[in-house]
Design a protein around this motif. Structure first.
Motif, PDB file in Angstrom:
ATOM      1  N   ASP A 273      32.540  25.415  28.744  1.00 21.20           N
ATOM      2  CA  ASP A 273      33.801  26.143  28.535  1.00 21.20           C
ATOM      3  C   ASP A 273      33.884  26.820  27.172  1.00 21.20           C
ATOM      4  O   ASP A 273      34.450  27.903  27.050  1.00 21.20           O
ATOM      5  N   ILE A 274      33.335  26.173  26.155  1.00 21.44           N
ATOM      6  CA  ILE A 274      33.453  26.647  24.770  1.00 21.44           C
ATOM      7  C   ILE A 274      32.110  26.413  24.083  1.00 21.44           C
ATOM      8  O   ILE A 274      31.447  25.398  24.330  1.00 21.44           O
ATOM      9  N   PHE A 275      31.709  27.332  23.210  1.00 17.89           N
ATOM     10  CA  PHE A 275      30.483  27.141  22.442  1.00 17.89           C
ATOM     11  C   PHE A 275      30.844  26.827  20.996  1.00 17.89           C
ATOM     12  O   PHE A 275      31.596  27.570  20.351  1.00 17.89           O
ATOM     13  N   VAL A 276      30.311  25.717  20.486  1.00 19.25           N
ATOM     14  CA  VAL A 276      30.596  25.302  19.114  1.00 19.25           C
ATOM     15  C   VAL A 276      29.304  25.367  18.295  1.00 19.25           C
ATOM     16  O   VAL A 276      28.249  24.917  18.737  1.00 19.25           O
ATOM     17  N   PHE A 277      29.413  25.936  17.091  1.00 18.75           N
ATOM     18  CA  PHE A 277      28.215  26.213  16.293  1.00 18.75           C
ATOM     19  C   PHE A 277      28.539  25.965  14.815  1.00 18.75           C
ATOM     20  O   PHE A 277      29.135  26.814  14.147  1.00 18.75           O
ATOM     21  N   PRO A 278      28.140  24.791  14.281  1.00 18.35           N
ATOM     22  CA  PRO A 278      28.544  24.425  12.920  1.00 18.35           C
ATOM     23  C   PRO A 278      27.604  24.885  11.807  1.00 18.35           C
ATOM     24  O   PRO A 278      27.881  24.666  10.626  1.00 18.35           O
ATOM     25  N   SER A 279      26.473  25.523  12.149  1.00 20.07           N
ATOM     26  CA  SER A 279      25.480  25.880  11.135  1.00 20.07           C
ATOM     27  C   SER A 279      26.013  26.943  10.179  1.00 20.07           C
ATOM     28  O   SER A 279      26.714  27.871  10.576  1.00 20.07           O
ATOM     29  N   LYS A 280      25.621  26.786   8.901  1.00 25.52           N
ATOM     30  CA  LYS A 280      26.000  27.770   7.871  1.00 25.52           C
ATOM     31  C   LYS A 280      24.773  28.435   7.253  1.00 25.52           C
ATOM     32  O   LYS A 280      24.895  29.166   6.267  1.00 25.52           O
ATOM     33  N   LEU A 296      31.476  32.571  27.001  1.00 21.97           N
ATOM     34  CA  LEU A 296      32.046  31.446  26.253  1.00 21.97           C
ATOM     35  C   LEU A 296      32.649  31.924  24.939  1.00 21.97           C
ATOM     36  O   LEU A 296      32.014  32.696  24.206  1.00 21.97           O
ATOM     37  N   PRO A 297      33.852  31.482  24.604  1.00 20.66           N
ATOM     38  CA  PRO A 297      34.393  31.754  23.264  1.00 20.66           C
ATOM     39  C   PRO A 297      33.626  30.945  22.231  1.00 20.66           C
ATOM     40  O   PRO A 297      33.106  29.865  22.539  1.00 20.66           O
ATOM     41  N   MET A 338      43.671  31.036  26.050  1.00 20.40           N
ATOM     42  CA  MET A 338      42.882  31.517  24.918  1.00 20.40           C
ATOM     43  C   MET A 338      41.388  31.408  25.232  1.00 20.40           C
ATOM     44  O   MET A 338      40.615  32.333  24.931  1.00 20.40           O
ATOM     45  N   ILE A 339      40.980  30.299  25.848  1.00 19.78           N
ATOM     46  CA  ILE A 339      39.571  30.132  26.228  1.00 19.78           C
ATOM     47  C   ILE A 339      39.143  31.279  27.137  1.00 19.78           C
ATOM     48  O   ILE A 339      38.076  31.888  26.943  1.00 19.78           O
ATOM     49  N   LYS A 340      39.983  31.606  28.110  1.00 26.25           N
ATOM     50  CA  LYS A 340      39.651  32.652  29.075  1.00 26.25           C
ATOM     51  C   LYS A 340      39.587  34.022  28.429  1.00 26.25           C
ATOM     52  O   LYS A 340      38.628  34.778  28.622  1.00 26.25           O
ATOM     53  N   ALA A 346      34.206  38.058  24.576  1.00 23.03           N
ATOM     54  CA  ALA A 346      32.861  37.754  24.057  1.00 23.03           C
ATOM     55  C   ALA A 346      31.787  38.279  25.007  1.00 23.03           C
ATOM     56  O   ALA A 346      30.785  38.867  24.572  1.00 23.03           O
ATOM     57  N   LYS A 347      31.989  38.085  26.296  1.00 24.43           N
ATOM     58  CA  LYS A 347      31.018  38.555  27.290  1.00 24.43           C
ATOM     59  C   LYS A 347      30.863  40.075  27.217  1.00 24.43           C
ATOM     60  O   LYS A 347      29.737  40.607  27.240  1.00 24.43           O
ATOM     61  N   LYS A 348      31.977  40.770  27.114  1.00 26.13           N
ATOM     62  CA  LYS A 348      31.920  42.234  27.032  1.00 26.13           C
ATOM     63  C   LYS A 348      31.220  42.690  25.759  1.00 26.13           C
ATOM     64  O   LYS A 348      30.407  43.618  25.775  1.00 26.13           O
ATOM     65  N   GLU A 349      31.495  42.025  24.643  1.00 31.49           N
ATOM     66  CA  GLU A 349      30.876  42.385  23.361  1.00 31.49           C
ATOM     67  C   GLU A 349      29.368  42.168  23.407  1.00 31.49           C
ATOM     68  O   GLU A 349      28.592  42.959  22.854  1.00 31.49           O
ATOM     69  N   SER A 350      28.924  41.109  24.080  1.00 30.65           N
ATOM     70  CA  SER A 350      27.495  40.783  24.126  1.00 30.65           C
ATOM     71  C   SER A 350      26.676  41.846  24.849  1.00 30.65           C
ATOM     72  O   SER A 350      25.458  41.928  24.662  1.00 30.65           O
TER      73      SER A 350
END
Length: 376
Positions: A273-280, A296-297, A338-340, A346-350
């Motif tokens: 449902d959601i992609f989480v990415f903590p790397s800096k 995925l947001p 908000m997730i939707k 995001a999908k359109k931007e990709s």
């Protein structure tokens, strides 16, 4: 065009560089160019046309990253010392000298692909202030001396190009983002989750990453546990030296899938449902674009890589601090609309980023570099 690619990692290793190079090789070959790869031997390798394997040694810290011996036997070296139009190399240590040597003997230019923020990554493995002050500077000077000997540099994002320019890199730099095919599939989430024995009624947060210190994954695992939300699952995909540590500090609401074959990753993205990415410390973070392509947001830090592709409040939520990251998690958990909306955006931007476009842009750059080399 005959392209000689020299890299310290390639499939069957499962990592961003290895997989991206495999896909780029295939795409460029479909454009009727030759793409020859020099890379370390791997215990699970298969015979592949135009891939030459260097002698390698086991890597006890990163088992899927065999360490190459950057020496080609004389009877094999001859075929790499002539007839190539450009040398395309991907790591500044060890094999870089081999790449520059081959470029010199082919009387052709070399292009370096800047994949990692080496000076930032190394800080995660140093345990004293003195070392943190000195070792990154030494590493930075080594990297700078190598890449300034190349004729051109490819950076995956504008923000990393800005870092390199600020760091007084003199070699010309072109931004070409790494791209892959869309990860979206139409199979219902319920079917995919059943296949992987995952709960069908919980919100799944996905993180795809090498499980290593510089990825900041301990923060993510702890941040998810702090939410104390039994309606969410944190799904960790990947392997690495931090795997056991992360498993030991995680709760029952965190599931580790380990390494997943690339051809199965569309299923993993599409069941989430959601992609989480903590790397800096990324130069791009190709998994962010993959997640976006699956709709995925993105929840990430406002750092190089994510901030180059994710518009805050449009394709996801970007945080400037740890507390803000936690707040963003809490906010998106409580807002299914908000997730939707963010996921659709995001999908359109990709769709702006395709493998075909990346390959064509890369070939055009190579033609320009070769032309300039011959006329200078």
């Amino acid at each position: 065009m005959r392209i000689l690619c020299v890299t310290a990692t390639y499939t069957p290793s499962i990592n961003g560089v290895a997989i991206s190079l495999k896909l780029l090789k295939s795409e460029i070959e479909s454009m009727r160019h030759e793409f020859i790869v020099i890379t370390p031997k791997h215990k699970n390798q298969v015979i592949e046309p135009n891939v030459y394997r260097l002698t390698s040694f086991p890597n006890f810290f990163q088992k899927d990253y065999p360490i190459p011996l950057p020496i080609i036997p004389p009877h094999s070296l001859k075929k790499f010392k002539t007839g190539f139009d450009i040398v395309f190399f991907h790591h500044p240590f060890g094999i870089a000298k081999l790449a520059l040597y081959l470029a010199k003997h082919n009387h052709c230019p070399s292009v370096f692909f800047y994949h990692s923020r080496y000076d930032e990554v190394i800080k995660n493995y140093l345990n004293s202030e003195n070392l943190i002050k000195t070792v990154p500077r030494i590493m930075d000077s080594i990297v700078k001396s190598i890449i300034n000997k190349s004729n051109h540099i490819i950076s995956e994002t504008q923000s990393i190009k800005d870092v390199l320019v600020k760091n007084q890199i003199k070699t010309p730099i072109t931004v070409i983002s790494t791209s892959r095919a869309s990860m979206y599939i139409s199979t219902p989430k319920s079917i995919l989750r059943k296949k992987y024995s995952l709960p069908k009624n919980k919100t799944i947060l996905l993180c795809v990453s090498r499980l290593s210190k510089e990825k900041n994954l301990d923060f993510l695992v702890k941040a998810h546990d702090q939410q104390k939300n039994n309606n969410t699952i944190l799904l960790m995909v990947g392997d690495g030296p931090e795997a056991n540590y992360l498993k030991n500090i995680s709760s029952i609401n965190t599931i580790f899938l380990g390494s997943v074959p690339f051809e199965k990753m569309s299923e993993i993205y599409s069941l989430s449902d959601i992609f989480v990415f903590p790397s800096k410390t990324e130069t791009q973070g190709i998994v962010v674009l993959e997640a976006m392509s699956a709709g995925l947001p993105i929840i990430a830090f406002n750092a190089p890589g994510p901030k180059d592709f994710v518009a805050n409040n449009q394709h996801g939520l970007l945080a400037n601090t740890n507390d803000e990251f936690l707040s963003n998690l809490k906010l998106i958990f409580s807002n299914k609309n908000m997730i939707k909306v963010l996921g659709n955006n995001a999908k359109k931007e990709s769709e702006k980023y395709t493998l075909s476009r990346t390959a064509k842009t890369t070939i055009q750059l190579f033609k320009t570099v070769i032309h300039d080399f011959k006329n200078n």
